[in-house]
Design an enzyme around this catalytic site. Structure first.
Site, mmCIF file in Angstrom:
data_model
loop_
_atom_site.group_PDB
_atom_site.id
_atom_site.type_symbol
_atom_site.label_atom_id
_atom_site.label_comp_id
_atom_site.label_asym_id
_atom_site.label_seq_id
_atom_site.Cartn_x
_atom_site.Cartn_y
_atom_site.Cartn_z
ATOM 1 N N LYS B 147 0.880 -1.168 0.000
ATOM 2 C CA LYS B 147 0.000 0.000 0.000
ATOM 3 C C LYS B 147 0.914 1.212 0.000
ATOM 4 O O LYS B 147 1.636 1.473 0.957
ATOM 5 C CB LYS B 147 -0.933 0.012 1.201
ATOM 6 C CG LYS B 147 -1.916 1.180 1.087
ATOM 7 C CD LYS B 147 -2.940 1.174 2.173
ATOM 8 C CE LYS B 147 -3.492 2.565 2.430
ATOM 9 N NZ LYS B 147 -2.513 3.675 2.416
ATOM 10 N N HIS B 149 2.783 4.653 0.237
ATOM 11 C CA HIS B 149 2.681 5.716 1.234
ATOM 12 C C HIS B 149 2.299 7.015 0.535
ATOM 13 O O HIS B 149 2.986 7.453 -0.381
ATOM 14 C CB HIS B 149 4.008 5.870 1.985
ATOM 15 C CG HIS B 149 3.838 6.589 3.276
ATOM 16 N ND1 HIS B 149 3.538 7.932 3.339
ATOM 17 C CD2 HIS B 149 3.877 6.164 4.558
ATOM 18 C CE1 HIS B 149 3.420 8.305 4.607
ATOM 19 N NE2 HIS B 149 3.615 7.229 5.368
ATOM 20 N N GLU B 227 6.057 -2.414 13.310
ATOM 21 C CA GLU B 227 7.160 -1.758 14.022
ATOM 22 C C GLU B 227 6.695 -0.326 14.224
ATOM 23 O O GLU B 227 6.427 0.394 13.263
ATOM 24 C CB GLU B 227 8.433 -1.847 13.178
ATOM 25 C CG GLU B 227 9.681 -1.402 13.914
ATOM 26 C CD GLU B 227 9.964 0.080 13.718
ATOM 27 O OE1 GLU B 227 9.476 0.889 14.548
ATOM 28 O OE2 GLU B 227 10.658 0.422 12.760
ATOM 29 N N CYS B 264 12.885 6.217 13.835
ATOM 30 C CA CYS B 264 12.250 5.492 14.935
ATOM 31 C C CYS B 264 13.261 5.165 16.020
ATOM 32 O O CYS B 264 12.892 4.764 17.114
ATOM 33 C CB CYS B 264 11.556 4.225 14.438
ATOM 34 S SG CYS B 264 12.614 3.200 13.436
#
Lengths: 491, 491
Positions: B147, B149, B227, B264
């Protein structure tokens, strides 16, 4: 609920505290404990088997074998651990001269924390208090809380006492292993408790799904591995049927009737194409089933479920009785049934795929190969699929075999699915609804992985690394170093 | 929803069909395809980087590096596959002379089926269309539906076209890899579609949890590996602070500010004990942050979240601004902030643990070691924890280090958590809420396992086994035979 919740809370607080001590043991120390439990179980075999016989109505030789298997599991899983194989160690040295420097990484599995085990009714030893899930969790370095199975509570208590004595002999906190008793509320409080880190379960689809849903809807979800059984379809190919009909009928009838068919791997569906060979097979299996001796089932609940599920299938207009045991049955004894239906009827009645736990199997008769493949394609996820076929059969059945591999965790040639070998190469767990996560197994040492997670150490000096990851490999473990498996030393 | 559902349905039907061809490729064939994609991405580097620069505002050298990393992932993961390491092969020969005979077992991982990948906003290459999840799924033998972004849709389209051209050069079905575009409805339809078998996701806690809940509440649940980032706490121990305050301040300020802190693994919390050393550290880091140059964030949504989350923290009465960038900011540019609070205030305000994605970090000042341990113990699950310490520091901090190992997937000594090395020994994924299943990693070749499950072959003759399991080991794979790793031949 208040009381259940209080006792569960106490158990988990103690389990968490015990975990901080138990997790620090080396793989070899954990192995020693599991060996001690295995020895102690064998020492108590006579008394344990006699308690279990009364509670489960299972025959003595079966229980004796099951207890040996339980000890074998404890020993072989802890060997797997002590050789490092359960730790999935990966080491990639770094470089300080590179620009930018490459960090040194070393990774190993560590224990998740307190694990809840919901044992099975049909394996009072091998999948209960000291069974496979407990062996995996203790090997992983997790503390364990078993929810005792109400159908063999005395067996559970006796086994629990043996484990607790071993734990205490090693001067570990008592709560390294605990067993609690209780009902639905206790199970719910256990799985929803914030300190619990994982669940192992063997039992019904309904029960397993409930635990899975509780585990995943927590604020902090936990993995719930539920092994929920299956119908273990067996495909009988034409030449094999025609040539080996008697041998196949013998093997299958034993597998269906043994211990009142109370195995998650009992062949619940047989699939064959209408032919002379099939007629010969039927003629062979009919008297074998008729001569079958009804046995007492584990307990009333199992017996009632068997009667209800069997009747749900047999009362459908497209399902007939091919054969049934001729001996009169007493209390809790299960009549043995082989039912029959057409592939067309089977395909339009998906509930015929529901497991009938007990001495029951359904023969699905197809008109041709195409219909057989359609039946295969429409199967739900299974623990096992089996095929009886000669080499000629198999040469023409490639696409059927492909479908069957997709549906299961284990595929068997010319054999029955019961008699699960305990080995690392075993896979017991297939696509849902056979289990909740087909990536793991509940039989074999790889099942330890269900209760561990990797931790990576970046740039830690050798003396501060766990011994498992130190350069000299003091524990002599299998380790993957720069993508090469080495044992016992890194150059 | 109707349209989203239709296009998703079509994509999944095609994906399932493509899967029946793609899964049959050998590990080496899959490796060749992944190498071809890696080469094609590098060949198109100039054009891809220029499209991504416009869409993401990330600096050119960063994007060039990220594209190289993407190709490196594709190559190293497929090497891992082709050597057999991703297949977890276990072989235990049987015995026909034993009574009863012991069945021969051989087990290997096979692909789960169509996988959905939800790429990240902050890694337009390495964790998007051709990123880590796609590399793992294709290596596993799964077909992939990405999908796209929405924040870097043109980059996604260009990368997708390159992958599809490679797939077509190998004469595989187009739908081996697909990319679809759409919003929330499309994501929901995708995860709930019966033909989907697994999900890989990198992004926010809210988004990841939504996918996880959808995946687990299906009639047939599927694994969702999400995540979801973390605050990556860094513990600054006293002697280290006192001796190395400047070097630590430099490393940390770079790690916090780099690419507008959009990682992250950005260190979002620093923990230290009040001391002279800490004062020196503050004096060192204050001007480094002040001199920091604000950078444009990825997109408006990220920028607005940053402003809101930062303000949620900074408006609390116990939180002050220690330092901030002095340059005026233009549209989408993020002011760099170092905030400060006391451990007491931090411990009573759990929302200060919420990730502030962007160039922000919070210094938590403890009164003593005990308070520092309390902060550690109260941390949520993290991707990483880091410690700066001298050997004297570390000798007295054993219990702190133990707590930190429990909280994370990776623990770093005297270094920053950003700069994730792509290696098998990397662990990227820690206890929830860092990710939804800490037993797996989204960086490194072990991530392939997320998309595979074992199948065991019982008593199949050599010629009917997949080549991976045949006696002569024709594919020359690493295999565990009777608990010994052997390559390339079984005796």
């Amino acid at each position: 609920m208040e009381t259940a919740s209080n006792s569960v809370n106490l158990a988990l607080e103690k389990s968490q505290e015990a975990f901080s001590a138990y997790r620090k043991l080396s793989p070899t120390q954990r192995k020693d404990i599991l060996y001690a439990i295995a020895d102690a179980l064998e020492d108590a075999a006579n008394s344990l088997v006699s308690i279990a016989q009364k509670e489960t109505h299972l025959p003595k030789p079966r229980l004796e074998g099951e207890l040996k298997r339980t000890s074998y599991q404890l020993r072989t899983y802890s060997n797997f651990l002590a050789s490092g194989l359960a730790l999935d160690i990966r080491i990639n040295p770094g470089s300080t001269t590179n620009e930018p420097p490459i960090p040194a990484l070393a990774k190993m599995n560590v224990a998740l924390g307190p694990v809840a085990v919901f044992g099975s009714g049909n394996f009072p030893f091998a999948y209960s208090t000291a069974g496979g899930d407990t062996a995996c969790a203790l090997a992983a370095g997790c503390t364990v809380i078993v929810k005792a199975h109400p159908a063999h509570i005395e067996t559970g208590r006796a086994v629990s006492e043996i484990i607790r004595k071993c734990i205490s002999n090693f001067n570990l906190p008592d709560a390294t292993f605990q067993q609690i008793e209780g009902g639905f509320d206790t199970g719910e409080a256990l799985v929803k408790h914030p300190l619990l880190k994982a669940v192992g379960f063997t039992g019904s689809l309904k029960g397993g799904r409930q635990l899975f849903d509780w585990g995943n809807s927590r604020e902090i979800p936990i993995p719930v591995f539920a092994e929920m059984g299956s119908v273990n379809p067996v495909f009988l190919l034409p030449e094999s049927l025609s040539k080996e009909f008697y041998g196949i009928a013998e093997k299958l009838s034993v597998s269906i009737m043994q211990d009142a068919g109370q195995f998650c791997t009992k062949p619940g569906i047989l699939v064959a194409i209408a032919s002379e060979g099939l007629e010969k097979f039927k003629k062979a299996i009919i008297p074998l089933i008729q001569k079958g001796v009804p046995q007492k089932m584990l307990h009333e609940g199992i017996f009632e479920n068997f009667e209800r599920n069997k009747s749900n299938a047999l009362t459908q207009r497209g399902v007939g009785r091919l054969s049934y045991s001729q001996t009169d049955v007493s209390e809790l004894e299960a009549e043995i049934i082989m039912a029959e239906t057409s592939a067309t009827f089977f395909l339009s009645h998906p509930d015929l795929q529901d497991e009938v736990f007990g001495p029951y199997s359904l023969l699905v008769v197809c008109q041709n190969e195409k219909e057989m493949k359609l039946v295969a394609r429409n199967l739900e996820g299974q623990l096992t699929t089996s095929v009886f076929g000669t080499s000629i059969d198999l040469n023409t059945a490639a696409s059927l075999l492909d479908i069957l591999k997709e549906k299961c965790g284990r595929t068997i040639l010319n054999g029955v699915p019961t008699g699960v070998r305990v080995a690392t190469s075993m896979q017991h767990g297939g696509p849902y609804p056979a289990c909740t996560d087909s990536r793991f197994s509940s039989v074999g040492a790889d099942g330890i992985r269900r209760f561990m997670r990797p931790v990576c150490f970046q740039n830690w000096p050798d003396e501060l690394l766990p011994p498992e990851l130190q350069k000299a490999n003091p524990l002599k473990l299998w380790r993957l170093v720069d993508e090469i498996w080495v044992k016992p030393d890194i150059k």
